[in-house]
Design a protein around this motif. Structure first.
Motif, PDB file in Angstrom:
ATOM      1  N   UNK A  65       0.980  -1.928   9.226  1.00 50.22           N
ATOM      2  CA  UNK A  65       1.231  -3.316   9.622  1.00 50.22           C
ATOM      3  C   UNK A  65       1.983  -3.375  10.954  1.00 50.22           C
ATOM      4  N   UNK A  66       2.883  -2.430  11.196  1.00 52.27           N
ATOM      5  CA  UNK A  66       3.597  -2.395  12.470  1.00 52.27           C
ATOM      6  C   UNK A  66       2.637  -2.129  13.629  1.00 52.27           C
ATOM      7  N   UNK A  67       1.677  -1.217  13.396  1.00 52.01           N
ATOM      8  CA  UNK A  67       0.674  -0.947  14.431  1.00 52.01           C
ATOM      9  C   UNK A  67      -0.148  -2.201  14.698  1.00 52.01           C
ATOM     10  N   UNK A  68      -0.566  -2.892  13.630  1.00 49.92           N
ATOM     11  CA  UNK A  68      -1.312  -4.148  13.783  1.00 49.92           C
ATOM     12  C   UNK A  68      -0.487  -5.164  14.561  1.00 49.92           C
ATOM     13  N   UNK A  69       0.800  -5.251  14.245  1.00 52.61           N
ATOM     14  CA  UNK A  69       1.661  -6.219  14.929  1.00 52.61           C
ATOM     15  C   UNK A  69       1.752  -5.908  16.421  1.00 52.61           C
ATOM     16  N   UNK A  70       1.898  -4.620  16.767  1.00 53.07           N
ATOM     17  CA  UNK A  70       1.978  -4.240  18.180  1.00 53.07           C
ATOM     18  C   UNK A  70       0.672  -4.520  18.907  1.00 53.07           C
ATOM     19  N   UNK A  71      -0.468  -4.223  18.260  1.00 55.25           N
ATOM     20  CA  UNK A  71      -1.761  -4.453  18.891  1.00 55.25           C
ATOM     21  C   UNK A  71      -2.045  -5.942  19.064  1.00 55.25           C
ATOM     22  N   UNK A  72      -1.556  -6.742  18.140  1.00 54.56           N
ATOM     23  CA  UNK A  72      -1.860  -8.181  18.159  1.00 54.56           C
ATOM     24  C   UNK A  72      -1.212  -8.887  19.356  1.00 54.56           C
ATOM     25  N   UNK A  73      -0.202  -8.271  19.930  1.00 52.22           N
ATOM     26  CA  UNK A  73       0.440  -8.893  21.100  1.00 52.22           C
ATOM     27  C   UNK A  73      -0.544  -9.101  22.240  1.00 52.22           C
ATOM     28  N   UNK A  74      -1.574  -8.254  22.318  1.00 56.34           N
ATOM     29  CA  UNK A  74      -2.495  -8.287  23.450  1.00 56.34           C
ATOM     30  C   UNK A  74      -3.844  -8.922  23.107  1.00 56.34           C
ATOM     31  N   UNK A  75      -3.930  -9.582  21.936  1.00 60.76           N
ATOM     32  CA  UNK A  75      -5.175 -10.252  21.548  1.00 60.76           C
ATOM     33  C   UNK A  75      -5.241 -11.608  22.251  1.00 60.76           C
ATOM     34  N   UNK A  76      -6.307 -11.861  23.033  1.00 49.64           N
ATOM     35  CA  UNK A  76      -6.381 -13.144  23.749  1.00 49.64           C
ATOM     36  C   UNK A  76      -6.779 -14.309  22.847  1.00 49.64           C
ATOM     37  N   UNK A  77      -7.654 -14.056  21.844  1.00 45.67           N
ATOM     38  CA  UNK A  77      -8.136 -15.127  20.969  1.00 45.67           C
ATOM     39  C   UNK A  77      -7.742 -14.775  19.540  1.00 45.67           C
ATOM     40  N   UNK A  78      -6.721 -15.461  19.019  1.00 46.68           N
ATOM     41  CA  UNK A  78      -6.193 -15.115  17.700  1.00 46.68           C
ATOM     42  C   UNK A  78      -7.200 -15.354  16.581  1.00 46.68           C
ATOM     43  N   UNK A  79      -8.075 -16.301  16.749  1.00 44.21           N
ATOM     44  CA  UNK A  79      -9.040 -16.613  15.682  1.00 44.21           C
ATOM     45  C   UNK A  79     -10.208 -15.639  15.664  1.00 44.21           C
ATOM     46  N   UNK A  80     -10.434 -14.899  16.752  1.00 42.98           N
ATOM     47  CA  UNK A  80     -11.535 -13.933  16.828  1.00 42.98           C
ATOM     48  C   UNK A  80     -11.012 -12.645  17.472  1.00 42.98           C
ATOM     49  N   UNK A  81     -10.285 -11.815  16.742  1.00 43.99           N
ATOM     50  CA  UNK A  81      -9.774 -10.573  17.325  1.00 43.99           C
ATOM     51  C   UNK A  81     -10.917  -9.656  17.715  1.00 43.99           C
ATOM     52  N   UNK A  82     -10.709  -8.744  18.659  1.00 48.77           N
ATOM     53  CA  UNK A  82     -11.788  -7.871  19.125  1.00 48.77           C
ATOM     54  C   UNK A  82     -12.268  -6.936  18.024  1.00 48.77           C
ATOM     55  N   UNK A  83     -13.474  -6.443  18.224  1.00 49.87           N
ATOM     56  CA  UNK A  83     -14.068  -5.518  17.259  1.00 49.87           C
ATOM     57  C   UNK A  83     -13.200  -4.260  17.151  1.00 49.87           C
ATOM     58  N   UNK A  84     -13.025  -3.796  15.940  1.00 47.09           N
ATOM     59  CA  UNK A  84     -12.184  -2.630  15.715  1.00 47.09           C
ATOM     60  C   UNK A  84     -10.739  -2.954  15.424  1.00 47.09           C
ATOM     61  N   UNK A  85     -10.388  -4.242  15.311  1.00 43.89           N
ATOM     62  CA  UNK A  85      -9.035  -4.649  14.962  1.00 43.89           C
ATOM     63  C   UNK A  85      -9.106  -5.641  13.798  1.00 43.89           C
ATOM     64  N   UNK A  86      -8.680  -5.233  12.630  1.00 46.83           N
ATOM     65  CA  UNK A  86      -8.212  -3.889  12.265  1.00 46.83           C
ATOM     66  C   UNK A  86      -9.362  -2.901  12.219  1.00 46.83           C
ATOM     67  N   UNK A  87      -9.062  -1.583  12.224  1.00 45.70           N
ATOM     68  CA  UNK A  87     -10.139  -0.592  12.250  1.00 45.70           C
ATOM     69  C   UNK A  87     -11.013  -0.683  11.001  1.00 45.70           C
ATOM     70  N   UNK A  88     -12.331  -0.459  11.147  1.00 48.29           N
ATOM     71  CA  UNK A  88     -13.233  -0.531   9.985  1.00 48.29           C
ATOM     72  C   UNK A  88     -12.803   0.453   8.902  1.00 48.29           C
ATOM     73  N   UNK A  89     -12.961   0.033   7.664  1.00 47.24           N
ATOM     74  CA  UNK A  89     -12.635   0.882   6.526  1.00 47.24           C
ATOM     75  C   UNK A  89     -11.165   0.966   6.188  1.00 47.24           C
ATOM     76  N   UNK A  90     -10.354   0.074   6.763  1.00 47.70           N
ATOM     77  CA  UNK A  90      -8.914   0.154   6.488  1.00 47.70           C
ATOM     78  C   UNK A  90      -8.605  -0.087   5.022  1.00 47.70           C
ATOM     79  N   UNK A  91      -9.478  -0.871   4.339  1.00 51.38           N
ATOM     80  CA  UNK A  91      -9.194  -1.168   2.924  1.00 51.38           C
ATOM     81  C   UNK A  91      -9.226   0.088   2.052  1.00 51.38           C
ATOM     82  N   UNK A  92     -10.075   1.073   2.423  1.00 56.88           N
ATOM     83  CA  UNK A  92     -10.183   2.286   1.604  1.00 56.88           C
ATOM     84  C   UNK A  92      -9.084   3.291   1.924  1.00 56.88           C
ATOM     85  N   UNK A  93      -8.429   3.149   3.093  1.00 56.13           N
ATOM     86  CA  UNK A  93      -7.358   4.067   3.468  1.00 56.13           C
ATOM     87  C   UNK A  93      -5.978   3.488   3.154  1.00 56.13           C
ATOM     88  N   UNK A  94      -5.817   2.203   3.375  1.00 50.94           N
ATOM     89  CA  UNK A  94      -4.552   1.524   3.062  1.00 50.94           C
ATOM     90  C   UNK A  94      -4.768   0.823   1.727  1.00 50.94           C
TER      91      UNK A  94
END
Length: 509
Positions: A65-94
């Protein structure tokens, strides 16, 4: 032969019979009490191991979650984050994170959810989280904190919400919104990857901090170390506890009955078993202490490199195409360095385990001592990035010794000498042929070892009180001592706090 008069007295015979019956009964009670104490110690040890495993698992989710928080600072459109954020398959790892969301901070009374993902919908887009009373305090703490911390709020016994403030990329004091993660605490307590839970040796369930524990349960706190987000679980023995640890509760009653029937013969057996049980209790106590020290030290030492590896891997996975070549090389170097540090710790533990188990024997063969020393010095200087130049004083030729053991000894001693010396400080490696003896010397002018700690040199996981923030597991000198003993040599040292340390090793041909 005349019969003694006391045998003809019924009361005397009754008293003697009762005395002989009470002796084994008393021994049975003592044995039962000792078994209960052993059971309690085993349960305490297993519980502490489970606490450390759940703590590491919780910190792994918080780091994500801390990594997500740091990456989110640079997202220009909050409603449509760029592809790969969060990384695909995060549900099976986290695995214990049921959902994540981003909420935009419009003002004190309006904090609306603009985006969410997860297995279970914990909120919906458009929800105003400022109206959620349990979240209000955590949101305020995250907004007012000047440090990159995460804060937690309990929505129920089974759900902990982790909140981190997302700040402006240009102004770390300007809060734009929040990253939220919903942790499923019941999932933590039924994690099939944890052996103590999968074998049902222990059973765990999330509880409220103020819930009174049942008689068979212990309440344990899982905290991030700064008490910003924490949760409590109750742990109890499971049906697999006796199967896993062989707690001897079932046969104690039968032993007491048998002792009462044949007191004199069983007394001898109990005396023998009591000695073995005391030895087993002492060994169990020492093993429990070593397990606690190992889990605490290694989990602490692994946490930093694991966080560096996870953070670097996530950044490369999500933004590999956007990062500059120098930044990518820097991240790869950090990952490589952290992996090497973890591998070094594992190798130390494995080597010590082979020596302690008796699986490793000294295998001497003719060796060019001077060439070996030059090779080891070069390895250590590369590994320590030439923090200190190592002066070589080599007056040695061919000797019969175990290369593997001596390499471990000299690498550990030289690494410690460099690590605990100031950059550019003087470190010496000497090798001297003394006829029947071969002497090795490692000397430095570093921080030295306080007198109070010198009596504990060679004890696993013990570190001197003046090491400060220099990382280490406390295994280096233990490996040195065991390797020298296995080689049939002798070790002596001199050290003065603030003056340095001299270690000498003497080996016979």
């Amino acid at each position: 032969m005349k019969t003694p008069r006391w045998i003809e007295q019924p009361r005397t015979l009754a008293a003697l019979t009762l005395a002989f019956a009470l002796v084994p009964a008393a021994v049975a009670f003592i044995t039962f009490k000792a078994a209960r104490e052993r059971d309690a110690k085993l349960f305490d040890t297993a519980t502490e191991v489970l606490v450390e495993q759940l703590k590491i698992n919780t910190l792994r989710h918080q780091n994500f979650l801390n990594i997500m928080r740091n990456q989110w600072r640079y997202v220009p459109d909050f409603t449509h984050p760029p592809k790969g954020m969060p990384p695909p398959g995060w549900e099976t790892r986290i695995t214990h994170l049921s959902g994540i969301a981003y909420a935009n901070h419009e003002d004190e009374r309006t904090i609306r959810v603009l985006w969410q993902q997860g297995r279970h919908a914990s909120s919906k887009v458009g929800d105003n989280l400022a109206a959620n009373a349990p979240l209000t305090t955590a949101l305020r703490q995250a907004r007012l904190s000047t440090a990159p911390l995460v804060f937690g709020a309990h929505l129920s016994k089974n759900t902990l919400v982790i909140v981190g403030a997302v700040t402006s990329p240009n102004d770390n004091m300007l809060v734009r919104g929040y990253i939220l993660g919903w942790l499923d605490l019941d999932s933590f307590c039924h994690d099939p990857t944890l052996p103590l839970l999968s074998s049902e040796a222990l059973r765990a369930r999330p509880v409220s901090a103020d819930d009174p524990p049942d008689a068979a349960e212990r309440h344990k706190l899982i905290s991030d170390g700064e008490n910003k987000s924490q949760w409590t679980f109750a742990v109890a023995r499971g049906p697999g506890f006796i199967r896993e640890y062989g707690t001897p509760m079932n046969w104690i009653g039968f032993a007491a009955l048998a002792l009462s029937i044949v007191p004199l013969s069983i007394l001898v057996i109990i005396a023998s078993r009591a000695g073995k049980l005391r030895a087993a209790l002492d060994a169990e106590r020492e093993l429990g202490q070593m397990k606690n020290q190992f889990v605490s030290s290694v989990s602490h030492e692994f946490r930093t490199p694991l966080s560096v590896i996870l953070s670097g891997a996530e950044l490369l996975e999500a933004h590999a195409g956007q990062l500059s070549e120098s930044r990518r090389l820097e991240l790869l170097a950090q990952i490589k360095s952290s992996t090497g540090r973890m591998n070094e710790m594992v190798e130390q533990v494995l080597l010590l385990g082979r020596i302690e188990s008796g699986a490793m024997k000294a295998n001497s063969q003719p060796v060019d001592v001077a060439a070996l020393c030059r090779e080891i010095v070069e390895e250590v200087q590369i590994a320590t990035q030439r923090r200190c130049e190592i002066e070589r004083k080599l007056d040695a030729g061919m000797r019969s010794l175990d290369v593997t053991l001596m390499r471990s000894v000299l690498v550990n001693l030289l690494t410690n000498a460099v690590k605990y010396s100031r950059p550019g400080g003087k470190v010496i490696l000497g090798a001297q042929d003394l006829g029947e003896l071969q002497r090795f010397l490692v000397a430095d002018e570093g921080i030295g070892i306080p007198n109070a700690d010198q009596a504990h040199l060679g004890e696993p996981f013990h570190r001197a009180s003046n090491v400060g923030d220099v990382s280490g597991t406390g295994l280096g000198l233990t490996v040195v001592k065991r390797c020298v003993e296995l080689s049939g040599g002798e070790l002596s040292f001199w050290s003065e706090e603030g003056q340095g340390t001299h270690v000498s090793i003497f080996l016979r041909s």
